[in-house]
Design a protein around this motif. Structure first.
Motif, PDB file in Angstrom:
ATOM      1  N   ASN A 172      -8.043 -20.353 -41.423  1.00 17.80           N
ATOM      2  CA  ASN A 172      -7.363 -18.974 -41.996  1.00 17.80           C
ATOM      3  C   ASN A 172      -8.169 -18.136 -41.062  1.00 17.80           C
ATOM      4  N   ILE A 173      -9.579 -18.304 -40.603  1.00 23.98           N
ATOM      5  CA  ILE A 173     -10.162 -17.474 -39.706  1.00 23.98           C
ATOM      6  C   ILE A 173      -9.821 -17.539 -38.496  1.00 23.98           C
TER       7      ILE A 173
ATOM      8  N   TRP B 115      -6.504 -15.544 -38.480  1.00 25.80           N
ATOM      9  CA  TRP B 115      -6.762 -13.842 -38.606  1.00 25.80           C
ATOM     10  C   TRP B 115      -7.270 -13.411 -37.405  1.00 25.80           C
TER      11      TRP B 115
ATOM     12  N   LYS C  42      -5.096 -10.621 -33.852  1.00 19.94           N
ATOM     13  CA  LYS C  42      -5.636  -9.237 -33.825  1.00 19.94           C
ATOM     14  C   LYS C  42      -5.084  -8.776 -32.198  1.00 19.94           C
TER      15      LYS C  42
ATOM     16  N   ARG D 114      -1.037 -13.413 -30.868  1.00 21.54           N
ATOM     17  CA  ARG D 114      -0.300 -13.127 -32.142  1.00 21.54           C
ATOM     18  C   ARG D 114       0.590 -14.363 -32.479  1.00 21.54           C
TER      19      ARG D 114
ATOM     20  N   ALA E  51      -1.245 -17.271 -33.831  1.00 23.18           N
ATOM     21  CA  ALA E  51      -1.710 -17.000 -35.320  1.00 23.18           C
ATOM     22  C   ALA E  51      -0.409 -17.275 -36.190  1.00 23.18           C
TER      23      ALA E  51
ATOM     24  N   ASN F 297      -0.076 -20.210 -38.941  1.00 20.14           N
ATOM     25  CA  ASN F 297       0.342 -19.793 -40.400  1.00 20.14           C
ATOM     26  C   ASN F 297       1.567 -20.755 -40.867  1.00 20.14           C
TER      27      ASN F 297
ATOM     28  N   ASP G  36      -0.545 -11.987 -50.362  1.00 21.56           N
ATOM     29  CA  ASP G  36      -0.594 -12.756 -48.859  1.00 21.56           C
ATOM     30  C   ASP G  36      -0.975 -14.194 -48.757  1.00 21.56           C
TER      31      ASP G  36
ATOM     32  N   ASP H 119      -1.867 -15.508 -46.214  1.00 20.58           N
ATOM     33  CA  ASP H 119      -2.711 -15.740 -45.005  1.00 20.58           C
ATOM     34  C   ASP H 119      -3.582 -14.751 -44.909  1.00 20.58           C
ATOM     35  N   GLU H 120      -4.039 -14.113 -46.137  1.00 22.66           N
ATOM     36  CA  GLU H 120      -5.068 -12.904 -46.353  1.00 22.66           C
ATOM     37  C   GLU H 120      -6.535 -13.499 -46.013  1.00 22.66           C
ATOM     38  N   PHE H 121      -7.248 -12.740 -45.353  1.00 14.39           N
ATOM     39  CA  PHE H 121      -8.497 -13.309 -44.774  1.00 14.39           C
ATOM     40  C   PHE H 121      -9.402 -13.603 -46.067  1.00 14.39           C
TER      41      PHE H 121
END
Length: 415
Positions: free
Chosen positions: A272-273, A276, A280, A285, A288, A292, A315, A317-319
């Motif tokens: 997950n980290i 995320w 960025k 991307r 990522a 996901n 979400d 995939d939220e942090f």
């Protein structure tokens, strides 16, 4: 191989190429975006042409590859398949590979109605047992009133309980020994570990309700033994079984969780980290997005989500946000945990069994605690996550725990 299995394999291969094509496309666009942005407005005409051309090429390549695979699958299904053959899922190695794919991508396989998408099933000698009175009686001809249900972990099948111990001893699975020593009838399950844990919990509750209704002997008590994710699925099933007022839930006397990440697994948190951070930058991307695509089931392991409310309307995939609610234990059952470290104490507390830390397996968090009692737990050293599936020290503890039935408070009679 049966015809529908060939078609399902082609569908799975086609979906795999789609994921890879999407990854390459997104990385390509990310790198190109950085270049065009650095040039400035002057590059806009070229960028429009580039983006349109690249998107068209990737779409055509994806369509051509997937179409070829689907066509080949349909042709093979009609020419080389034999529906009289035994299903490939009866073969342990093939079943293991299918279970692993389900763990990683099983929710999407279910959405696509792929034939290799697993469902919650009772299994006996590699074959599913239909939940009818005749099928259950045939599968369990020596059924007793004591039932021990074994729930495997992520990416695994019921055959995981036959794991040979690293001690070199020739030990039979826990279920067979419990039958001999305490008279429990072992029941093994296979399920899609890529589905949400709460979905599998509800499915398990429904299967156990049906099994309880049709069991050949009067059910005296039920024990759930779950390894890793299986412990979370077992806890979820107990919640939903009680919520639905299922009779089997009232018969549960023990719930045993072997290395279950009640407060989450570090590996899933790390992914997950990573996703995320990769999101960025435009160049990464796409990576990522690729990360996901992993299943809802593995994402539930981030913090040990047991209920629909833990993941619904948020979400996925939220942090690193823990939304999990507390799930009370069944009041008449004793819940046990087993945790282990693969290294001596100082390092072991940090690394755990390579997948789950001892504090997560024991439910001991800073802000959230699972109400296990220390006396009902076992912590070992020098074992990895999969040693828990068959180890003499754990079986000795199982024998002691299950040999003492907890006191049950019966509801007061009405009228």
């Amino acid at each position: 191989m049966q015809g529908h299995e060939i078609k399902s394999l082609a569908d799975l291969a086609g979906e795999g190429t789609r994921v890879l094509t999407t990854l390459v496309r997104d990385v390509h666009h990310g790198i190109a975006s950085r270049v065009f942005t650095s040039i400035g407005p002057a590059a806009k005409p070229v960028r429009v042409i580039h983006d349109t051309t690249a998107s068209t090429v990737y779409r055509l390549v994806d369509g051509a590859v997937r179409g070829s695979l689907y066509g080949a699958g349909a042709l093979a299904a009609h020419t080389v398949s034999n529906d009289d053959h035994e299903t490939v899922q009866a073969r342990p190695r093939v079943a293991g590979a299918i279970a692993a794919v389900n763990g990683i991508y099983g929710d999407e396989m279910t959405n696509r109605e792929n034939g290799f998408a697993l469902s919650m099933q009772v299994r006996r000698r590699g074959h599913p047992v239909e939940l009818t009175a005749d099928s259950i009686a045939e599968a369990f001809p020596r059924a007793t009133g004591r039932i021990a249900v074994f729930v495997h972990g992520w990416c695994m099948t019921e055959r995981s309980w036959w794991r040979a111990p690293r001690t070199g001893e020739e030990l039979r699975p826990y279920g067979k020994r419990l039958r001999k020593d305490l008279g429990y009838t072992p029941v093994y399950l296979r399920y899609n570990s890529g589905q949400h844990i709460s979905h599998n919990g509800q499915a398990l509750a429904d299967v156990l309700n049906r099994l309880h209704e049709l069991w050949p002997a009067a059910v005296e008590d039920v024990v759930l033994v779950g390894h890793s994710m299986g412990g979370l699925v077992s806890r979820s099933a107990c919640h939903y079984g009680r919520d639905q007022e299922h009779a089997w839930a009232d018969a549960v006397r023990h719930v045993v969780c072997l290395g279950s990440p009640h407060l989450g697994a570090d590996l899933e948190k790390g992914v997950n980290i990573a996703a995320w951070a990769l999101a960025k930058l435009p160049e990464t991307r796409g990576l990522a997005a690729f990360l996901n695509t992993r299943s809802a089931g593995v994402k539930d392991l981030r913090f040990g989500a047991l209920l629909d409310e833990d993941w619904r309307d948020c979400d996925p995939d939220e942090f690193l946000r823990d939304r999990c609610q507390e799930v009370p234990f069944l009041p008449h059952a004793v819940y046990h945990f087993v945790s282990t470290t693969a290294a001596p104490r100082a390092v072991g507390l940090l690394m755990g069994d390579h997948l789950v830390r001892p504090k997560s397996a024991a439910g001991l968090g800073r802000s959230r605690k699972v109400p296990f009692e220390t006396a009902h737990g076992l912590t070992l050293t020098g074992l990895n996550h999969f040693d828990l599936l068959n180890h003499p020290s754990i079986y000795d503890k199982l024998l002691a725990w299950l040999g003492h039935a907890p006191a049950v408070t019966l509801p007061e009679s009405v009228g």
